[in-house]
Design an enzyme around this catalytic site. Structure first.
Site, PDB file in Angstrom:
ATOM      1  N   ALA A 149      -0.646  -4.779   6.584  1.00 52.22           N
ATOM      2  CA  ALA A 149      -1.609  -4.431   5.708  1.00 52.22           C
ATOM      3  C   ALA A 149      -1.205  -2.982   5.463  1.00 52.22           C
ATOM      4  O   ALA A 149      -1.066  -2.099   5.881  1.00 52.22           O
ATOM      5  CB  ALA A 149      -2.970  -4.155   6.412  1.00 52.22           C
ATOM      6  N   CYS A 150      -0.822  -2.990   4.002  1.00 50.50           N
ATOM      7  CA  CYS A 150       0.139  -1.883   3.433  1.00 50.50           C
ATOM      8  C   CYS A 150      -0.650  -1.129   2.095  1.00 50.50           C
ATOM      9  O   CYS A 150      -1.569  -1.667   1.691  1.00 50.50           O
ATOM     10  CB  CYS A 150       1.299  -2.570   3.008  1.00 50.50           C
ATOM     11  SG  CYS A 150       1.988  -3.732   4.135  1.00 50.50           S
TER      12      CYS A 150
END
Length: 950
Positions: free
Chosen positions: A94-95
């Site tokens: 999750a960036c």
């Protein structure tokens, strides 16, 4: 306080503990997964999240090398247990991601200000990434830009103003590095790419943390000149780009052939980019460190019209330099929940390709030869027609489950871009929006037609995702159909477009300069043409793409539809034969009393308290349908489940049958499919399907294949029957059959008594994988006509292992039998059940199953049944290697168990010994405890009595 447990409770407790230990062991890193340096400090480090960069990147630890470990040491030995694909079981992220594009300022090579703003935005994304236990090393950060030609001016010439540039990670050891460099040069020269030289990328290792430095590769760039044979290349240099793309995939093959692979911390050989348009700078660093590490990024001569930036956060995996993003064309924030299915179907598509491999061609004619990576037409044929997935001796495979979900997505997206798809078109096909009944598309039917066409050819890469992409010709961003990632954009007077995971990342952005701002909604896209500078919003770019072909006309002429039709009311068996058939297929009294009654009467699945206190099928003393040996996986980490009741607009159970044309070449033939409104077909819809076999009504050739075999053959007969079934399926598809119907229907009581059947899950899985192996799976759809499917889980298993549709003839026959019973009619007359006709009761049953399937999809965060089909999102418990290898390849299986003969024996065990006029089904007690004869339950009347006595 002491707690006393009975022997049964002790056994159950040990079983649960053993199961938990197996689950934990599945996530322990193996010896091959640990990254260890030559100089190590023997203290494990943890991998944690950090929201701020350290005040100083200079410290004593930077001069040391440390192990890169999990927080515990693993002594796990190699075993034949298959924990599941790494990308499915261990890879989650999750960036923070975004892009900046400005085609108006500066000269043809852009400005350095774009780079500065992008690096500033990247630094502000630090809280969306992760850092190591040393507080300095990062999970990954990087940028993709236009190639900085001013910086690389010495490698340019009048006859080659824009050479190909490779960005590579190489071993630190000089001997290894030189061997790899020499091989890269040889491969380039063998493919007519004149080698212009190497450039060692200036870096500052002192700013790295110990963990990052321990695994740091030697970073080099190399430059090649376009082949003279490409003098017919187009103005956008697509031919040159294809050559660079194919040569890059050739590198890994030659490296393996030369033995230049090493399984240690200095064995990295990775090409981050190889293009004449774009370049990628990335590493295992935190955001603020990227520009300090790569000195090029602060050089004023580093100019570009755009920048894509990405800060990585990944859990359950060790960070590595190659896993940092952006990838070669995509920066991805999210997860691909359908990864296993997507990879399986891409492999099937690759196997369906086929062009000669050189020896089959004349020496003077190398067009289409996969050895020719230069000729303009030859390279186009390779990317659209060559099966490189199953010919690893020629080119690196397109997909591999050892890679992350982002890496596989990037590989397929890149291949589609190279095969003449424009980047926005490729992404629209791979990650489609929810187009049915979408009010935003009401005035743009061409966009809906585009999605209908491509939806029949390609399964969606489904899951929460924000994708930023560029092929060097355009740059854009798109959200998944659920819109589960933040994405905002702004446009300023000077033509700059800012797109970011969140606002406030550009500190010097003047609000007065902004002419437009907004956010991407579910399934929406924005795009900037890097050649013209045009900004295109969601409708404009999609409409432009959709109008390139008359998709609507193609669909109207070619597609056939099987819509929901009232079911037939005629019975196929009398009550005695129906009950005997139910017994042979493993039906129990509970299945009718609990499931059929609720599903047919109220259009809902049976609801009972949470928890299952019965043994696993592999530990049970009772015979079980094969489905019970499979457990459904569900979404983890950052995936919120979908609400199928309130978010049903983004979900669909539609399926297709027929031959699927190539996704790499768009033609009218791609529209020639049969579209099914529901994966559950009744008798009337099977008749409608059969009508499409007529030449005047589509000419879709169909063939029934029986899955029954003689009972006298014994348990050993199942293998022979399965071999014959798969051979016949291959023969029929090669003969042009487009719909295979695997049927276990018995014509009458006599056939039921004399024959048994291959469990439909074994049959469909075996045929599905055999057709993939033969390169024929895309040429035909599979319908399963079975009496051994009645529960939602059964249908999920069948679809998950390759069925395109199911005709549950015996379940529908059981609904008719139940509806005609005096007890049922009395309940309707008294108001306990809603009055329904036989057809309505069958439709109620279908509605209940469909809602159950939507619920299962929602647990995985999957929106489309087409993406779930063939995805094999299950874990097998208690099946042997021969069964897994034959019918369920790639399925997680941590323990062994039943062989094919065992399955045949268990199937026969469920048969009644004789036919009686008023025979009844056995109550196996799988759901509710049944004294003496039923399944064992922890919470039983015996236990209650013991508790009372105590």
């Amino acid at each position: 306080m002491q707690i006393f447990l009975s022997k049964q409770q002790q056994c159950l407790g040990l079983l649960l503990l053993a199961t938990a230990v197996v689950d934990v062991l599945g996530f322990l890193p193996t010896a091959r997964q640990s990254i260890v340096s030559h100089n190590t400090i023997h203290s494990p480090t943890t991998w944690t999240s950090s929201t701020t960069a350290p005040a100083s990147w200079q410290n004593d630890r930077c001069a040391q090398h440390v192990d890169l470990h999990m927080a515990f040491q693993s002594t796990q030995e190699e075993s034949n247990i298959f924990d599941g694909p790494m990308a499915l079981t261990k890879e989650r992220d999750a960036c923070g991601v975004g892009f900046i594009a400005n085609t108006q300022s500066g000269d043809e090579f852009g400005t350095h200000r774009v780079i500065q703003q992008g690096l500033s935005a990247l630094t502000c994304m630090e809280h969306r990434g992760a850092c190591g236990g040393d507080s300095i090393s990062g999970d990954g950060a990087g940028v993709m830009t236009q190639i900085p030609w001013k910086l690389f001016d010495e490698y340019r010439s009048e006859n080659c103003p824009q050479p190909g540039v490779g960005m590579t990670f190489l071993p630190r050891d000089e001997t290894r590095r030189n061997a790899v460099k020499e091989l890269i040069e040889q491969v380039c020269r063998a493919n007519e790419l004149d080698f212009l030289g190497w450039r060692e990328v200036p870096v500052d290792p002192d700013v790295l943390g110990p963990m990052a430095r321990a695994g740091m590769p030697s970073i080099w760039q190399f430059f090649v000149k376009s082949p003279q044979r490409l003098d017919n290349d187009d103005k956008e240099r697509d031919g040159f780009e294809r050559t660079l793309y194919l040569v890059r995939r050739r590198f890994s093959v030659e490296l393996k052939n030369a033995g230049l692979e090493w399984d240690d911390d200095d064995g990295v050989v990775y090409v981050a980019s190889f293009s004449s348009r774009t370049i990628v700078y990335k590493g295992m660093v935190q955001s603020a460190v990227l520009s300090q590490f790569y000195k090029d990024l602060t050089n004023p001569d580093f100019t570009s019209k755009f920048i894509i930036y990405h800060r990585r956060f990944s859990t359950n995996t060790n960070p590595k330099w190659p896993l940092a993003q952006p990838m070669r064309v995509v920066g991805h924030n999210g997860e691909i929940n359908t990864l296993l299915g997507n990879v399986n179907w891409i492999k099937a598509r690759e196997a369906a390709k086929g062009i000669p491999i050189g020896s089959e061609l004349d020496a003077d004619d190398r067009r289409g030869d996969v050895r020719d990576l230069v000729d303009y037409d030859a390279t186009e044929n390779i990317v659209t027609m060559c099966n490189t997935q199953d010919i690893p001796s020629v080119l690196e495979p397109v997909v591999d489950l050892d890679r992350s979900d982002s890496a596989n997505l990037d590989s397929v997206f890149e291949l589609m871009c190279q095969s003449r798809h424009r980047a926005p078109c490729a992404l629209m096909a791979m990650v489609p929006t929810a187009y049915m009944e979408n009010p935003d598309l009401k005035n743009n039917p061409e966009i809906t037609d585009f999605y209908k066409f491509h939806g029949g050819l390609l399964e969606a890469w489904d899951g929460p995702a924000l994708l930023v992409f560029s092929d060097g010709k355009s740059i854009g961003a798109s959200l998944d159909r659920n819109g589960l990632r933040p994405a905002r954009f702004s446009r300023t007077k000077d033509g700059t477009v800012y797109m970011m995971s969140e606002t406030g990342v550009i500190p010097d952005l003047d609000e007065a300069e902004i002419v437009e701002k907004g956010r991407l909604g579910p399934g929406q896209m924005i795009n900037v043409d890097l050649l013209t500078g045009e900004f295109k919003d969601n409708i404009r770019i999609k409409s432009e793409i959709a109008k390139r072909h008359p998709y609507g006309e193609w669909i109207a002429r070619q597609r056939k539809d099987v819509v929901k039709t009232p079911a037939l009311e005629d019975r196929m068996y009398d009550d005695t034969t129906a009950t005997f058939a139910q017994a042979t297929f493993g039906w129990g009294l509970e299945d009718i009393g609990m499931q059929i009654q609720d599903m047919a009467g109220a259009a809902k699945e049976t609801t009972y308290s949470m928890g299952d206190d019965a043994p696993l099928a592999c530990l049970s003393e009772r015979p079980h349908p094969l489905y019970n040996y499979f457990k459904q996986r569900f979404a983890q980490v950052t995936n919120p489940p979908i609400d199928p009741l309130r978010e049903g607009v983004v979900m669909s159970l539609g399926m297709t049958l027929g031959k699927k044309e190539s996704i790499y070449k768009v033609s009218e033939a791609g529209a020639r499919l049969i579209h099914l409104q529901s994966p559950l077909l009744n008798g009337a819809e099977m008749e409608a399907l059969a009508s499409f076999a007529e030449e005047s009504n589509g000419g879709f050739k169909q063939q029934y294949l029986s899955t029954r075999y003689a009972l006298s053959d014994g348990p050993e007969g199942i293998k022979k029957a399965l071999d014959a079934l798969c051979d016949k399926a291959v023969e029929e598809v090669k003969a042009g059959v487009e719909v295979l119907i695997l049927s276990d229907v018995a014509a009458d009581q006599a056939e039921l008594e004399e024959t048994t059947y291959i469990p439909p899950l074994v049959a469909v899985g075996a045929v599905h994988h055999r057709l993939i192996d033969e390169g024929l799976r895309m040429d035909a759809g599979i319908v399963v006509e079975t009496g051994a499917a009645w529960s939602t889980h059964h249908f999920a298993c069948l679809v998950g292992y390759g069925a395109n549709a199911v005709h549950p003839y015996l379940a529908l026959e059981t609904v008719k039998q139940w509806h005609g019973q005096d007890k049922t009619q009395k309940m309707m007359e008294s108001g306990k059940l809603k009055k329904t006709s036989v057809a309505e009761a069958q439709e109620n049953y279908r509605v209940a199953v469909e809602n159950g399937l939507l619920k299962i999809l929602s647990k995985m965060g999957i929106s489309l049944l087409t993406s779930y089909s063939g995805a094999q999102i299950f874990e097998a418990l208690g099946l042997g290697d021969d069964v897994i290898d034959r019918s369920f390849k790639g399925t997680t299986s941590r323990i062994g168990g039943l062989s094919l003969q065992d399955i045949a024996s268990e199937t026969i065990m469920m048969r009644p010994e004789s036919v009686k006029e008023k025979m009844k089904l056995v109550n196996y007690g799988y759901y509710k405890p049944v004294p003496k004869l039923g399944e064992y339950h922890v919470n039983s009347s015996d236990l209650a009595k013991l508790l009372h006595d105590a």
